[in-house]
Design a protein around this motif. Structure first.
Motif, PDB file in Angstrom:
ATOM      1  N   ALA A  12       0.826  -1.188   0.000  1.00 25.52           N
ATOM      2  CA  ALA A  12       0.000   0.000   0.000  1.00 25.52           C
ATOM      3  C   ALA A  12       0.862   1.239   0.000  1.00 25.52           C
ATOM      4  O   ALA A  12       0.374   2.317   0.227  1.00 25.52           O
ATOM      5  CB  ALA A  12      -0.887  -0.008   1.235  1.00 25.52           C
ATOM      6  N   PRO A  19      -5.337   1.485  -5.685  1.00 26.16           N
ATOM      7  CA  PRO A  19      -6.356   0.495  -5.323  1.00 26.16           C
ATOM      8  C   PRO A  19      -5.812  -0.488  -4.289  1.00 26.16           C
ATOM      9  O   PRO A  19      -4.627  -0.794  -4.275  1.00 26.16           O
ATOM     10  CB  PRO A  19      -6.664  -0.201  -6.653  1.00 26.16           C
ATOM     11  CG  PRO A  19      -5.559   0.146  -7.579  1.00 26.16           C
ATOM     12  CD  PRO A  19      -4.960   1.425  -7.097  1.00 26.16           C
ATOM     13  N   LEU A  20      -6.712  -0.956  -3.430  1.00 23.64           N
ATOM     14  CA  LEU A  20      -6.333  -1.945  -2.426  1.00 23.64           C
ATOM     15  C   LEU A  20      -6.632  -3.322  -3.011  1.00 23.64           C
ATOM     16  O   LEU A  20      -7.791  -3.650  -3.268  1.00 23.64           O
ATOM     17  CB  LEU A  20      -7.138  -1.742  -1.140  1.00 23.64           C
ATOM     18  CG  LEU A  20      -6.878  -0.433  -0.384  1.00 23.64           C
ATOM     19  CD1 LEU A  20      -7.843  -0.286   0.786  1.00 23.64           C
ATOM     20  CD2 LEU A  20      -5.441  -0.364   0.102  1.00 23.64           C
ATOM     21  N   PRO A  21      -5.621  -4.138  -3.235  1.00 21.16           N
ATOM     22  CA  PRO A  21      -5.849  -5.434  -3.875  1.00 21.16           C
ATOM     23  C   PRO A  21      -6.565  -6.390  -2.928  1.00 21.16           C
ATOM     24  O   PRO A  21      -6.584  -6.193  -1.720  1.00 21.16           O
ATOM     25  CB  PRO A  21      -4.429  -5.926  -4.178  1.00 21.16           C
ATOM     26  CG  PRO A  21      -3.587  -5.283  -3.114  1.00 21.16           C
ATOM     27  CD  PRO A  21      -4.198  -3.929  -2.868  1.00 21.16           C
ATOM     28  N   VAL A  22      -7.133  -7.438  -3.507  1.00 27.97           N
ATOM     29  CA  VAL A  22      -7.692  -8.520  -2.693  1.00 27.97           C
ATOM     30  C   VAL A  22      -6.575  -9.522  -2.420  1.00 27.97           C
ATOM     31  O   VAL A  22      -5.992 -10.077  -3.353  1.00 27.97           O
ATOM     32  CB  VAL A  22      -8.883  -9.204  -3.405  1.00 27.97           C
ATOM     33  CG1 VAL A  22      -9.349 -10.421  -2.618  1.00 27.97           C
ATOM     34  CG2 VAL A  22     -10.024  -8.219  -3.590  1.00 27.97           C
ATOM     35  N   GLU A  23      -6.257  -9.715  -1.133  1.00 24.21           N
ATOM     36  CA  GLU A  23      -5.149 -10.595  -0.758  1.00 24.21           C
ATOM     37  C   GLU A  23      -5.627 -11.966  -0.285  1.00 24.21           C
ATOM     38  O   GLU A  23      -4.818 -12.807   0.081  1.00 24.21           O
ATOM     39  CB  GLU A  23      -4.334  -9.934   0.362  1.00 24.21           C
ATOM     40  CG  GLU A  23      -3.745  -8.589  -0.037  1.00 24.21           C
ATOM     41  CD  GLU A  23      -2.951  -7.945   1.081  1.00 24.21           C
ATOM     42  OE1 GLU A  23      -2.968  -8.475   2.215  1.00 24.21           O
ATOM     43  OE2 GLU A  23      -2.307  -6.908   0.821  1.00 24.21           O
ATOM     44  N   ASN A 142     -13.283  -9.865   2.170  1.00 20.89           N
ATOM     45  CA  ASN A 142     -11.992  -9.943   1.481  1.00 20.89           C
ATOM     46  C   ASN A 142     -10.911  -9.232   2.278  1.00 20.89           C
ATOM     47  O   ASN A 142     -11.124  -8.115   2.764  1.00 20.89           O
ATOM     48  CB  ASN A 142     -12.091  -9.299   0.098  1.00 20.89           C
ATOM     49  CG  ASN A 142     -13.036 -10.040  -0.818  1.00 20.89           C
ATOM     50  OD1 ASN A 142     -12.939 -11.253  -0.960  1.00 20.89           O
ATOM     51  ND2 ASN A 142     -13.958  -9.308  -1.421  1.00 20.89           N
ATOM     52  N   ARG A 144      -7.941  -6.962   2.372  1.00 25.59           N
ATOM     53  CA  ARG A 144      -7.546  -5.910   1.428  1.00 25.59           C
ATOM     54  C   ARG A 144      -6.226  -5.235   1.794  1.00 25.59           C
ATOM     55  O   ARG A 144      -5.778  -4.322   1.102  1.00 25.59           O
ATOM     56  CB  ARG A 144      -8.658  -4.863   1.363  1.00 25.59           C
ATOM     57  CG  ARG A 144     -10.011  -5.423   0.925  1.00 25.59           C
ATOM     58  CD  ARG A 144     -10.036  -5.741  -0.559  1.00 25.59           C
ATOM     59  NE  ARG A 144      -9.857  -4.533  -1.345  1.00 25.59           N
ATOM     60  CZ  ARG A 144     -10.821  -3.619  -1.561  1.00 25.59           C
ATOM     61  NH1 ARG A 144     -12.043  -3.804  -1.048  1.00 25.59           N
ATOM     62  NH2 ARG A 144     -10.577  -2.557  -2.289  1.00 25.59           N
ATOM     63  N   GLY A 145      -5.607  -5.667   2.886  1.00 23.88           N
ATOM     64  CA  GLY A 145      -4.331  -5.080   3.269  1.00 23.88           C
ATOM     65  C   GLY A 145      -3.853  -5.706   4.564  1.00 23.88           C
ATOM     66  O   GLY A 145      -4.597  -6.419   5.243  1.00 23.88           O
TER      67      GLY A 145
END
Length: 344
Positions: A12, A19-23, A142, A144-145
């Motif tokens: 981040a 954008p905050l990815p889906v981890e 999800n 997200r970070g």
């Protein structure tokens, strides 16, 4: 499973609006061996909420320094859809005792749900490796970070606010100012510019830099002696101790532990006698009684204190110029158990 180095943040760092990815997705929480402050929670129940999962253990100095910020986020955003869940995954055996964790939760004023993860089930489900570690979960479940270790508090709060806004929350309170946090005792942030001593374990499973002549004897009582001189970050024992895989246990009154350190703060994870009776101690710095000006929060003005709980004790906090010093702690009673040094 080490304490994380400070300032390891989720992918981040690419800017505030990246954008905050889906981890991944929020795993099941049903592996907990118990819950404090809440009935058991499930991932399904938490859908629709933004969730912060905070892995911690109560004798970890890194966790204790991060905790005031987690408390502030919970207070600031709980009425706006944030749920904080503390996952207490123990490092030492005494942290598996629910009574010890309950006492710590009360003393630390943890008001949010705490899952007791004594079997590391939740830890493994997240594939986690650090204390502290925070995972930020959106309202769809999800991840997200994440944040590994201390620091990046403003960035972590920004992630929380992003996820709350995505979930439809409006009129959020203004973000906290990390610099304005009231941080007392062990919660005061580390003096990184003067921190030259690493976390050091006393049990033979992970001990390093042990300097008493003859080395450690595993799981047997032995009469140790301190060297006259210690190099930086070397340590030693004097007196009759039994060193197990996790800790050094004193067999006779009068034993000492010495450490040559360079840091503002020195902490030691200690436990009283196995029958619960307290153990008295005195602290020395460079061969003299610890000055009152440099006493940690668990040491009196005369350099004395008492080990009466299984926890981290702050023994030194230097108020002046920080330099290398020889720390010694003398135990006036037998039975103390010493686990790990940490610094700040």
């Amino acid at each position: 499973q080490p304490a994380a180095p400070p300032m390891m943040m989720a992918g981040a760092n690419a800017g505030a609006d990246a954008p905050l990815p889906v981890e991944g997705t929020l795993p099941a929480l049903d592996g907990a061996t118990g819950w404090l402050n809440s009935p058991p929670l499930t991932a399904q129940q938490l859908r629709g909420k933004v969730v912060l999962v905070d892995f911690w253990t109560y004798s970890c100095i890194n966790c204790l320094r991060a905790m005031p910020f987690v408390h502030e986020w919970e207070r600031r955003y709980r009425d706006h859809g944030l749920v904080v869940i503390g996952v207490h995954t123990p490092e030492f055996a005494f942290e598996r005792d629910p009574r010890n964790v309950m006492k710590a939760v009360q003393q630390l004023k943890v008001a949010y749900p705490v899952a007791l993860d004594n079997q590391y089930t939740i830890w493994r489900a997240f594939n986690n490796r650090y204390w502290p570690a925070q995972y930020f979960v959106d309202a769809q479940g999800n991840i997200r970070g994440h944040q590994f270790g201390e620091g990046n508090y403003a960035r972590s709060e920004q992630v929380i606010r992003r996820l709350l806004t995505e979930a439809g929350q409006r009129d959020l309170p203004p973000p906290a100012d990390p610099a304005a946090a009231e941080l007392q005792g062990v919660a005061a942030q580390a003096d990184m510019g003067n921190l030259r001593s690493p976390e050091t374990y006393l049990g033979h499973a992970r001990a390093e830099q042990f300097a008493s002549p003859g080395g450690q004897r595993s799981d047997a009582a032995f009469d140790y002696a301190l060297p006259a001189r210690l190099a930086l970050n070397q340590w030693g024992l004097s007196g009759r101790w039994t060193v197990t895989d996790e800790a050094a246990q004193l067999q006779q009154a009068g034993g000492r532990i010495a450490f040559q350190f360079h840091a503002r703060d020195l902490h030691l994870v200690l436990a009283p006698r196995q029958d619960g009776k307290p153990v008295r101690f005195r602290v020395w710095l460079d061969g003299k009684p610890l000055p009152a000006t440099d006493a940690g929060s668990d040491v009196g003005a005369d350099g004395s204190g008492v080990v009466d709980e299984h926890r981290l004790y702050q023994l030194v906090r230097q108020r002046g110029t920080v330099g290398p010093h020889r720390f010694e702690i003398e135990f006036l009673d037998a039975g103390v158990q010493a686990y790990a040094f940490t610094f700040g």
